[in-house]
Scaffold this motif. Structure first.
Motif, PDB file in Angstrom:
ATOM      1  N   ARG A 151      52.404  30.139  41.844  1.00 31.07           N
ATOM      2  CA  ARG A 151      50.889  29.794  42.317  1.00 31.07           C
ATOM      3  C   ARG A 151      50.519  30.815  43.090  1.00 31.07           C
ATOM      4  O   ARG A 151      49.044  30.822  43.542  1.00 31.07           O
ATOM      5  CB  ARG A 151      50.889  28.532  43.070  1.00 31.07           C
ATOM      6  CG  ARG A 151      51.514  27.348  41.982  1.00 31.07           C
ATOM      7  CD  ARG A 151      51.866  26.132  42.571  1.00 31.07           C
ATOM      8  NE  ARG A 151      52.171  25.118  41.359  1.00 31.07           N
ATOM      9  CZ  ARG A 151      53.259  25.062  40.942  1.00 31.07           C
ATOM     10  NH1 ARG A 151      54.161  26.151  41.410  1.00 31.07           N
ATOM     11  NH2 ARG A 151      53.488  24.132  39.943  1.00 31.07           N
ATOM     12  N   ARG A 185      55.867  35.360  37.498  1.00 27.53           N
ATOM     13  CA  ARG A 185      54.610  35.104  36.678  1.00 27.53           C
ATOM     14  C   ARG A 185      54.084  34.042  37.018  1.00 27.53           C
ATOM     15  O   ARG A 185      54.723  32.709  36.904  1.00 27.53           O
ATOM     16  CB  ARG A 185      55.026  35.419  35.270  1.00 27.53           C
ATOM     17  CG  ARG A 185      53.939  35.579  34.254  1.00 27.53           C
ATOM     18  CD  ARG A 185      54.331  35.540  32.879  1.00 27.53           C
ATOM     19  NE  ARG A 185      53.372  35.514  31.821  1.00 27.53           N
ATOM     20  CZ  ARG A 185      53.770  35.718  30.727  1.00 27.53           C
ATOM     21  NH1 ARG A 185      54.863  35.713  30.121  1.00 27.53           N
ATOM     22  NH2 ARG A 185      52.357  35.941  29.580  1.00 27.53           N
ATOM     23  N   GLY A 186      52.622  34.265  37.084  1.00 29.90           N
ATOM     24  CA  GLY A 186      51.755  32.908  37.297  1.00 29.90           C
ATOM     25  C   GLY A 186      51.924  32.068  35.906  1.00 29.90           C
ATOM     26  O   GLY A 186      52.373  32.248  34.915  1.00 29.90           O
ATOM     27  N   LEU A 187      51.305  30.710  36.505  1.00 29.98           N
ATOM     28  CA  LEU A 187      51.549  29.537  35.476  1.00 29.98           C
ATOM     29  C   LEU A 187      50.861  29.940  34.150  1.00 29.98           C
ATOM     30  O   LEU A 187      51.387  29.231  33.146  1.00 29.98           O
ATOM     31  CB  LEU A 187      50.505  28.608  36.097  1.00 29.98           C
ATOM     32  CG  LEU A 187      50.940  27.075  35.850  1.00 29.98           C
ATOM     33  CD1 LEU A 187      52.437  26.809  36.564  1.00 29.98           C
ATOM     34  CD2 LEU A 187      50.450  26.018  36.422  1.00 29.98           C
ATOM     35  N   ALA A 188      49.709  30.569  33.997  1.00 32.57           N
ATOM     36  CA  ALA A 188      49.190  30.796  32.923  1.00 32.57           C
ATOM     37  C   ALA A 188      48.638  32.194  32.924  1.00 32.57           C
ATOM     38  O   ALA A 188      47.307  32.524  32.511  1.00 32.57           O
ATOM     39  CB  ALA A 188      47.900  29.863  32.824  1.00 32.57           C
ATOM     40  N   ASN A 189      49.431  33.317  33.464  1.00 32.78           N
ATOM     41  CA  ASN A 189      48.746  34.464  33.494  1.00 32.78           C
ATOM     42  C   ASN A 189      49.274  35.494  32.494  1.00 32.78           C
ATOM     43  O   ASN A 189      50.404  35.226  32.003  1.00 32.78           O
ATOM     44  CB  ASN A 189      49.197  35.179  34.979  1.00 32.78           C
ATOM     45  CG  ASN A 189      48.370  34.371  36.170  1.00 32.78           C
ATOM     46  OD1 ASN A 189      48.833  33.686  36.799  1.00 32.78           O
ATOM     47  ND2 ASN A 189      47.036  34.818  35.968  1.00 32.78           N
ATOM     48  N   THR A 190      48.589  36.419  32.123  1.00 35.35           N
ATOM     49  CA  THR A 190      48.893  37.229  31.058  1.00 35.35           C
ATOM     50  C   THR A 190      49.828  38.314  31.413  1.00 35.35           C
ATOM     51  O   THR A 190      49.779  38.475  32.910  1.00 35.35           O
ATOM     52  CB  THR A 190      47.807  38.073  30.585  1.00 35.35           C
ATOM     53  OG1 THR A 190      47.044  38.753  31.687  1.00 35.35           O
ATOM     54  CG2 THR A 190      46.650  37.164  29.962  1.00 35.35           C
ATOM     55  N   ILE A 209      55.479  29.822  30.687  1.00 37.72           N
ATOM     56  CA  ILE A 209      54.007  29.591  30.798  1.00 37.72           C
ATOM     57  C   ILE A 209      53.456  28.249  30.507  1.00 37.72           C
ATOM     58  O   ILE A 209      54.049  27.557  29.865  1.00 37.72           O
ATOM     59  CB  ILE A 209      53.151  30.632  30.105  1.00 37.72           C
ATOM     60  CG1 ILE A 209      53.709  30.619  28.605  1.00 37.72           C
ATOM     61  CG2 ILE A 209      53.719  32.114  30.886  1.00 37.72           C
ATOM     62  CD1 ILE A 209      52.908  31.745  27.853  1.00 37.72           C
ATOM     63  N   ARG A 210      52.133  27.832  30.648  1.00 40.37           N
ATOM     64  CA  ARG A 210      51.888  26.725  30.479  1.00 40.37           C
ATOM     65  C   ARG A 210      51.256  26.443  29.032  1.00 40.37           C
ATOM     66  O   ARG A 210      50.448  27.448  28.704  1.00 40.37           O
ATOM     67  CB  ARG A 210      50.602  26.410  31.651  1.00 40.37           C
ATOM     68  CG  ARG A 210      49.924  25.053  31.320  1.00 40.37           C
ATOM     69  CD  ARG A 210      49.380  24.519  32.597  1.00 40.37           C
ATOM     70  NE  ARG A 210      50.225  23.799  33.300  1.00 40.37           N
ATOM     71  CZ  ARG A 210      49.721  23.421  34.402  1.00 40.37           C
ATOM     72  NH1 ARG A 210      48.790  23.556  34.947  1.00 40.37           N
ATOM     73  NH2 ARG A 210      50.788  22.626  35.324  1.00 40.37           N
ATOM     74  N   ASN A 248      57.817  23.919  31.157  1.00 42.67           N
ATOM     75  CA  ASN A 248      56.790  25.356  30.693  1.00 42.67           C
ATOM     76  C   ASN A 248      57.317  25.806  29.398  1.00 42.67           C
ATOM     77  O   ASN A 248      58.432  25.344  28.952  1.00 42.67           O
ATOM     78  CB  ASN A 248      56.804  26.101  31.625  1.00 42.67           C
ATOM     79  CG  ASN A 248      56.350  25.746  33.225  1.00 42.67           C
ATOM     80  OD1 ASN A 248      55.097  25.751  33.304  1.00 42.67           O
ATOM     81  ND2 ASN A 248      57.252  25.405  34.008  1.00 42.67           N
TER      82      ASN A 248
END
Lengths: 332, 332, 332, 332
Positions: D185, D207-212, D238-239, D247
């Motif tokens: 987060r 790595r972020g939840l929904a980051n490339t 990832i989400r 995830n």
């Protein structure tokens, strides 16, 4: 299509890839810069595999300049396509609401609903006869009997009818159907699209569950490539991680589609949200965003509907939505 | 299925919803608590619309306790299903690699690849004859001629053959095909699934582009509901926002699938990543995670492949991958 | 919270899990049915780990009946919250447009834009002083100097100002800022939220890049739990696989939010679409869907903007959008 | 960076855009073709706004040729970075397992777990002292007391310690921490990244939840731009729309990351799946795919853990996983 070669590529390497490209039927225009060489591919680049070209050892990057779709492309057909369904028009400023039950259940149900909604704003009648259901144990529709009831309701009310096809073999049964719907799960059923391209029927092409706008237009291109130019696109929500609504309605698709293609686009807020009480705000938002029409589920008795009752409006609720939509349309 | 009623619901309201549920053919067991009333629905709850029930004024929440699929459910069939393809087995500890070109292009190409890979680890031969392509202008496959070449390659090498069907009307052509593949885009083409359920062919069911594991199992249930129990599942990557790979390979699906169903699951790292150099790490990771097999694209000349060349291995690269997979399998 | 135990669970097993739950401070109401036992958890179930409970050997399924948020919950606060910013109101039927440049670049730029937009429909002025940028090499904002310029523009035009905070240590600089924005990337920066909860500032809380509505409300709950009840929510598009727009604007979030919470919600069509020419249709769609306001980027010279120029409107375009929004609002 | 101008652009229009680009500090190399003009931008193109350039009237398309990250780029640093934590190495062929409880709960708990896992394969000890929780009402960690207990456990077992930071103001407390974790987060909490860039601490960047992958590398670049080159990347799922796992673990990120950067990458199968029984297959799959390490949650009593008990292994289960991972690593 533009391909940029890597720094330090030798003349021989560059010539080899150019030859390979020419063998695939395109002309190659070479721009040799101080730092890099750019290849401009000219001609029918639709056959060039963008990913493969990009994966070659000596290629830095590839970019497709022109869209891979042609007949649906607004560039080659600047004017809005207007679909005329026996005098009822969609597109080019003409707006229509398609309404009716998710499934045709009985004569009483269908005709009852049809007679109510035709007085309160619906231009076309929808109703599922062949139903795509996630589970083999769910109600699969009345099939041919359902089509017959739709035709009856059309005679009674004068409303053209819209219903989904799931199998090209069923086409003979659809003779009296005005608009044939391709559902989200069949958006890339290319065999079905090809068959529909050979007919002269109006096709309502729903966007797939998780398909890009580009893939959606390519599916429309399949139908147009067969000679059938009568296509209405329908945005019905895409799959995301959010669960408060069944899908996430992508209203931005409206201005994007209007820019990329001349085909009309309508919106289905019922399937998108899956919740009856969200249909009204999303219906008027879609109209405000420039949609050419709406597709709304209406049922006389939602709590006893054989499918998708949770998202169906009563005829009275429908009348209220149609009126609100009309008001918004009057000012944009 | 459990439905929890809202606080303050009257006895009459509760009885009305109970009556409505019973009319839909289920028994209702009522637990009246101090704070809330819980309804336990017993019997064939597959017909109850979960969303509709949850949308009723007096219902707080609904939860389906049992899975909506039955034949594919491991609960009712605890032992692994083993698929036997003329002596070549998949599932229950048996592991196979299916390999071959994306498209059948010529006798020379197909037989050349087949003869190489059958010596280096491939148990079955794949090759596309009818090809689903996003664009109507892309190569659509050699069709029946492609099927004939596959049969020839089978005679030559003894390898059973795997190829995709796009239209149930083509079934008569698939008589000599050992395993019929349903592609990702057709995973919810229910009409096709129903027809395959009536055959006695082995079906390889790929996961859809953006389908949940539950929907995937429901599609397998469609085939089994028709009487055909010979199904192999194939994970091939799902659509996400990440773009470095074509799709995101969901390897966690392997242990989940093994828990939920008795059917075997294989993995296709070629379509999942779209990049030849990522195939090896993902192939061995899939084997390590417990997959029952792999599906890998191999082409003698990837840069001239008519489709998906960017993700194809050469026969030499394939041999290397197969060997690495074998090593990993020997220790798990 | 409801937990359903598996069939065949023994009395001892059931008692053991009930004891364990009671030790966690909740009351347990047991409903023993013929087929299954249902546990109703009563009291402060916020501390119960739903996933852990569901993972226990003897538990079939778990369902949280009540929402985990309390202060933001409309159930406990049925009336709309109205945020009053020095007489400018948002929520409860009050609608405002926040407009201005992405970044504050100079006095000339900011005051020029502010003077134009305050005459054509903007109620508040936005401008970034501390800028969150994906790359460390991108322009990071004028920082404190930018805040000073915002205060100057406020004096000049009378418009309250809105600007983003990235670090709770900067709070002393924000004394004269009317509305403090929490950006999408900080929506779950819980340390920042806690600090803002201790202030009496109005907070504009943007939805995270890929956060659910529930997570968004939990972040608002963090601020309210600290005692600060002045929160405006802002939908700005979520991350999906679609690439024609920068994000996918989730307008369905508007009716969902209005149902779940009493807090006002505004929409940012500029960041959502990333394309100036899509701002107008999405702005009027948001207004039609019931948003309490809009946040729109305006720049006097978009092609020379230091950030996000692609999505900025000129002041003239803004005036046109504001007028169209006004018209739509007049009929809903 | 390459910009392709539209057909029919006049010389004046082209010169105007070229001048504008030059004013932004880049050189422009013009290739005038028969059909289109291609501009090659040379120099520091990191400041050019790709979206803005692409939105100009006369520009057909824009493509960034070089990556926007520099210090993390393998192109400029071909050898693997090896992180040395007091003799314990990660990267460049060195593999480590970081294990321990989600939260530090007590001396007894932490030291008990630490002593068990250090004998069965763990190289580093993890434990949360400051906990990011979605709900303000959930356990927020023992904070400084938790850090003290970690240091004690380190003295007892010799294992270096890994724990999460949520606020740069807490840095003084982290003096004795060996590896500072940035949670998913906070991956784009740029203020925190900048502060960590000024330290000489080893940073574990999740790595972020929904980051490339690209955004993830840009966040690493933030830290390196400050002078700190000691970064370990951690993939943690990832989400997506799938809900059977918390995830979707993106194992393809391993070969992609290894290609793009010299930094080591480890995998956290516990947070990725959220389910203890899926940790083993995903741990060995990650090792097989080439990960440089693992991060695994272990708790002596998962059903009484204060957070994330559902995904924790017992020490005995951990020993089994570590052994299986070791076996797989021995053959790849």
């Amino acid at each position: 299509m533009i391909a940029v070669l890597k720094n330090g590529v030798t003349k021989e390497q560059a010539e080899s890839v150019i030859l390979w490209l020419k063998n695939q039927g395109v002309d190659v225009h070479v721009s040799e810069g101080k730092y890099q060489t750019v290849l401009g591919l000219i001609g029918d680049t639709r056959r060039i595999d963008e990913e493969l070209l990009g994966s070659l050892e000596i290629v830095e990057t590839v970019k497709r300049v022109s869209e891979p779709y042609k007949s649906v492309n607004r560039k080659f057909h600047p004017d809005d396509t207007i679909i005329d369904i026996g005098g009822i028009k969609i597109g080019g400023g003409n707006f229509q609401i398609i309404a009716g039950p998710c499934s045709v259940e009985s004569r009483e149900q269908l005709c009852g609903i049809a007679q109510e909604i035709c007085k309160t704003g619906a231009g076309l009648l929808r109703g599922g006869a062949f139903k795509p259901r996630t589970s083999p144990y769910d109600f699969q529709g009345l099939k041919v009997e359902g089509l017959d009831l739709l035709v009856e309701a059309k005679k009674l009310t004068g409303m053209p009818i819209v219903t989904e096809i799931m199998n090209a073999n069923h086409l003979p049964y659809f003779e009296n159907v005005d608009v044939i719907q391709v559902g989200a799960r069949n958006m890339q059923n290319f065999e079905l699209l090809k068959e529909l391209g050979k007919t002269d029927k109006i096709i309502l092409l729903k966007r797939g569950l998780a398909n890009t706008i580009k893939e959606w237009l390519m599916s429309a291109e399949y139908i147009m490539a067969g000679g059938n130019e009568k296509i209405i696109l329908c945005e019905r929500g895409i799959r995301t991680y959010e669960t408060y609504t069944r899908n996430t309605l992508d209203l931005s698709a409206i201005p994007v589609i209007k820019e990329l293609t001349h085909l009309p686009i309508i919106v289905d807020p019922s399937h998108a949200t899956g919740v009856a009480r969200y249909v009204k705000p999303m219906a008027i938002a879609a109209a405000a965003a420039g949609a050419d029409g709406l597709m709304i589920e209406v049922h006389n008795d939602p709590s006893n509907a054989l499918c998708d009752g949770a998202q169906s409006l009563t005829p009275a609720q429908f009348a209220d939505v149609a009126q609100a939509v009309e008001k918004v349309r009057s000012v944009i």
